[in-house]
Scaffold this active site. Structure first.
Site, PDB file in Angstrom:
ATOM      1  N   HIS A 169      -2.391   4.626   9.738  1.00 39.94           N
ATOM      2  CA  HIS A 169      -1.702   3.645   8.895  1.00 39.94           C
ATOM      3  C   HIS A 169      -0.780   4.352   7.894  1.00 39.94           C
ATOM      4  O   HIS A 169      -1.206   5.210   7.138  1.00 39.94           O
ATOM      5  CB  HIS A 169      -2.756   2.813   8.158  1.00 39.94           C
ATOM      6  CG  HIS A 169      -2.226   1.623   7.433  1.00 39.94           C
ATOM      7  ND1 HIS A 169      -1.933   0.432   8.060  1.00 39.94           N
ATOM      8  CD2 HIS A 169      -1.932   1.431   6.127  1.00 39.94           C
ATOM      9  CE1 HIS A 169      -1.498  -0.439   7.163  1.00 39.94           C
ATOM     10  NE2 HIS A 169      -1.470   0.142   5.976  1.00 39.94           N
ATOM     11  N   ASP A 215       1.741   3.772   4.807  1.00 35.42           N
ATOM     12  CA  ASP A 215       2.132   2.820   3.757  1.00 35.42           C
ATOM     13  C   ASP A 215       3.484   3.186   3.170  1.00 35.42           C
ATOM     14  O   ASP A 215       3.616   4.176   2.461  1.00 35.42           O
ATOM     15  CB  ASP A 215       1.076   2.816   2.655  1.00 35.42           C
ATOM     16  CG  ASP A 215      -0.178   2.075   3.084  1.00 35.42           C
ATOM     17  OD1 ASP A 215      -0.046   0.907   3.510  1.00 35.42           O
ATOM     18  OD2 ASP A 215      -1.264   2.653   3.004  1.00 35.42           O
ATOM     19  N   HIS A 251       3.243   0.105   7.756  1.00 37.94           N
ATOM     20  CA  HIS A 251       3.136  -1.054   6.868  1.00 37.94           C
ATOM     21  C   HIS A 251       4.265  -0.984   5.845  1.00 37.94           C
ATOM     22  O   HIS A 251       4.208  -0.211   4.894  1.00 37.94           O
ATOM     23  CB  HIS A 251       1.748  -0.995   6.192  1.00 37.94           C
ATOM     24  CG  HIS A 251       1.476  -2.099   5.229  1.00 37.94           C
ATOM     25  ND1 HIS A 251       0.402  -2.067   4.345  1.00 37.94           N
ATOM     26  CD2 HIS A 251       2.107  -3.280   4.998  1.00 37.94           C
ATOM     27  CE1 HIS A 251       0.399  -3.160   3.629  1.00 37.94           C
ATOM     28  NE2 HIS A 251       1.420  -3.919   3.984  1.00 37.94           N
ATOM     29  N   MET A 280       6.075  -2.099   2.824  1.00 33.97           N
ATOM     30  CA  MET A 280       6.008  -2.882   1.579  1.00 33.97           C
ATOM     31  C   MET A 280       7.334  -2.671   0.865  1.00 33.97           C
ATOM     32  O   MET A 280       7.422  -2.021  -0.168  1.00 33.97           O
ATOM     33  CB  MET A 280       4.813  -2.408   0.735  1.00 33.97           C
ATOM     34  CG  MET A 280       3.480  -2.884   1.307  1.00 33.97           C
ATOM     35  SD  MET A 280       2.093  -1.907   0.714  1.00 33.97           S
ATOM     36  CE  MET A 280       2.154  -0.549   1.874  1.00 33.97           C
ATOM     37  N   GLY A 291      -7.370   2.656  -3.401  1.00 34.43           N
ATOM     38  CA  GLY A 291      -8.509   2.759  -4.308  1.00 34.43           C
ATOM     39  C   GLY A 291      -8.858   1.515  -5.096  1.00 34.43           C
ATOM     40  O   GLY A 291      -9.559   1.589  -6.101  1.00 34.43           O
ATOM     41  N   GLY A 316      -7.180  -2.791   2.476  1.00 33.19           N
ATOM     42  CA  GLY A 316      -7.423  -2.712   1.034  1.00 33.19           C
ATOM     43  C   GLY A 316      -8.892  -2.826   0.675  1.00 33.19           C
ATOM     44  O   GLY A 316      -9.546  -3.811   1.019  1.00 33.19           O
TER      45      GLY A 316
HETATM   46  C1  DX5 Z   1      -2.173  -0.687  -0.371  1.00 36.04           C
HETATM   47  C2  DX5 Z   1      -2.013  -0.130   0.993  1.00 36.04           C
HETATM   48  C3  DX5 Z   1      -3.270   0.280   1.636  1.00 36.04           C
HETATM   49  C4  DX5 Z   1      -4.026   1.358   0.938  1.00 36.04           C
HETATM   50  C5  DX5 Z   1      -5.475   1.116   1.164  1.00 36.04           C
HETATM   51  O1  DX5 Z   1      -0.978  -1.247  -0.778  1.00 36.04           O
HETATM   52  O2  DX5 Z   1      -1.387  -1.060   1.842  1.00 36.04           O
HETATM   53  O3  DX5 Z   1      -3.058   0.638   2.996  1.00 36.04           O
HETATM   54  O4  DX5 Z   1      -3.713   2.651   1.363  1.00 36.04           O
HETATM   55  O5  DX5 Z   1      -6.175   2.000   0.396  1.00 36.04           O
HETATM   56  P1  DX5 Z   1      -7.742   1.859   0.162  1.00 36.04           P
HETATM   57  O6  DX5 Z   1      -8.403   1.943   1.504  1.00 36.04           O
HETATM   58  O7  DX5 Z   1      -8.041   3.009  -0.716  1.00 36.04           O
HETATM   59  O8  DX5 Z   1      -7.972   0.540  -0.510  1.00 36.04           O
HETATM   60 ZN    ZN Z   2      -1.290  -0.606   4.019  1.00 36.52          ZN
END
Ligand code: DX5
Ligand code: ZN
Length: 214
Positions: free
Chosen positions: A31, A33, A64, A66, A143, A174
């Site tokens: 994944h 981000d 992903h 964003m 986190g 998340g």
């Molecule tokens: C948050 C991201 C997630 C993030 C998840 O905006 O989309 O993919 O890395 O992190 P954890 O698993 O630490 O919640």
């Molecule tokens: Zn993500």
């Protein structure tokens, strides 16, 4: 369960080793981000980083986005090795066009919603997408704590999928650890994204193995 470790929580000073490590432990998705400091209040990585991993892993590159303008960058992410490109419902004006344009790039197209967005808004697009990503934290940072309302969204997506024979995969992102992953699995989730609970774990192998078994 498919496990998609989020490299956001990896040690970027040795990204290649981190990626190869989770691959060796059985993760089949990775994944990525992508944050632009606009759609979310954080800036992370772009196509250059993805490109540097291209050809070096067999994992499915689960990207992903964003970002406020996914279509402006989708082609670049496809060229950099993305297998799945997921954009945010909240980021675009024309959802259908965004889906169609990403599909033209010959990648899987995913759609994601933030925790406060009603799942019903996705109804008109469920037959068009390859993946639905339910955010179980506010996008922007790793986190954070899992927001339980994601469970009902997963249940809704599972029901819609079964009733209408849709083909999309259901993914959650998340605050995923062994406990929340189990709840998501029971609700019908097929892919868990996990950053902190994998990359910051004292025993990564155990965490990935347990998740894969779910
Ligand atoms: C948050 C991201 C997630 C993030 C998840 O905006 O989309 O993919 O890395 O992190 P954890 O698993 O630490 O919640
Ligand atoms: Zn993500």
């Amino acid at each position: 369960m498919i496990v998609s470790p989020s490299i956001l929580s990896a040690d970027f000073s040795k990204l290649y080793e981190e990626v190869k490590d989770v691959e060796a432990l059985g993760a089949t998705y990775l994944h990525i981000d992508v944050m632009d400091g606009h759609f979310v209040p954080n800036i992370t990585i772009g196509p250059t980083v993805l490109n540097s991993l291209k050809g070096k892993t067999k994992m499915i590159m689960d990207v992903h986005l964003m970002i406020t303008d996914p279509l402006k960058y989708a082609k670049e992410f496809q060229k950099a090795g993305s297998n799945i490109i997921t954009f945010h419902y909240e980021a675009v004006q024309d959802v259908k066009k965004t889906i169609e344009e990403i599909k033209k790039l010959n990648v899987m197209v995913g759609i994601s919603i933030k925790p406060n967005t009603n799942i019903n808004v996705l109804k008109p697009y469920l037959d068009l997408v390859d993946l639905v990503l339910v955010m179980s934290v506010e996008p922007g940072f790793g986190g954070q704590m899992f927001i339980p309302s994601a469970i009902d969204k997963i249940k809704y997506l599972k029901k819609e999928k079964e009733e209408n024979k849709y083909h999309y995969l259901i993914e959650v992102d998340g605050g995923i650890n062994l406990e929340t992953a189990k709840l998501c699995k029971e609700a019908g989730c097929e892919i868990v994204v996990a950053g902190t609970s994998i990359f910051k774990a004292t025993d990564r192998q155990k965490v990935i193995k347990e998740m894969l078994k779910m």
